[in-house]
Design a protein around this motif. Structure first.
Motif, PDB file in Angstrom:
ATOM      1  N   HIS A  11       0.957  -1.129  -0.248  1.00  0.00           N
ATOM      2  CA  HIS A  11       0.012   0.065   0.007  1.00  0.00           C
ATOM      3  C   HIS A  11       0.891   1.234  -0.024  1.00  0.00           C
ATOM      4  CE1 HIS A  11      -3.663  -2.288   0.768  1.00  0.00           C
ATOM      5  NE2 HIS A  11      -3.037  -2.797   1.567  1.00  0.00           N
ATOM      6  N   SER A  13       2.110   4.955   1.053  1.00  0.00           N
ATOM      7  CA  SER A  13       2.197   5.551   2.463  1.00  0.00           C
ATOM      8  C   SER A  13       0.868   6.715   2.449  1.00  0.00           C
ATOM      9  CB  SER A  13       3.672   6.181   2.681  1.00  0.00           C
ATOM     10  OG  SER A  13       3.673   6.787   3.815  1.00  0.00           O
ATOM     11  N   THR A  14       0.405   6.583   3.487  1.00  0.00           N
ATOM     12  CA  THR A  14      -0.681   7.947   3.718  1.00  0.00           C
ATOM     13  C   THR A  14      -0.043   8.850   4.472  1.00  0.00           C
ATOM     14  OG1 THR A  14      -1.371   6.667   5.778  1.00  0.00           O
ATOM     15  CG2 THR A  14      -2.472   6.139   3.830  1.00  0.00           C
ATOM     16  N   LYS A  15       0.865   8.780   4.964  1.00  0.00           N
ATOM     17  CA  LYS A  15       1.717   9.966   5.639  1.00  0.00           C
ATOM     18  C   LYS A  15       2.094  11.142   4.486  1.00  0.00           C
ATOM     19  CE  LYS A  15       3.621   6.977   9.197  1.00  0.00           C
ATOM     20  NZ  LYS A  15       4.877   6.552   9.840  1.00  0.00           N
TER      21      LYS A  15
END
Length: 82
Positions: A11, A13-15
């Motif tokens: 996935h 990164s959502t950061k």
């Protein structure tokens, strides 16, 4: 007989990415606020003082900053006269 399970998909990164550092106008120098620029002044006061300051400012249709500025100007003037 061992069966290898497929690896789960990676996935993103959502950061997000880190913000870039501000560029200095000249190499080796950082930007400093000018005399007319507004900057943040952080200090703690007790709750009652803040409430009194806010009420005084509202009653006189002033900002809390203007009350502090004028109060400081009067204190400086009084201390300079001694």
């Amino acid at each position: 007989m061992a069966v290898e399970a497929p690896k789960p998909p990676r996935h993103k990164s959502t950061k997000g990415t880190a913000p870039a550092a501000p560029m200095a106008t000249e190499p080796g120098h950082t930007k400093q606020a000018g005399p007319g620029d507004l900057v943040t002044a952080n200090f703690k006061v007790d709750a009652q003082f803040k409430q009194d300051l806010k009420m005084f400012a509202a009653m006189h249709k002033m900002s809390m900053v203007d009350v502090l500025r004028q109060g400081f100007a009067l204190l400086k003037e009084a201390k300079a006269g001694k």
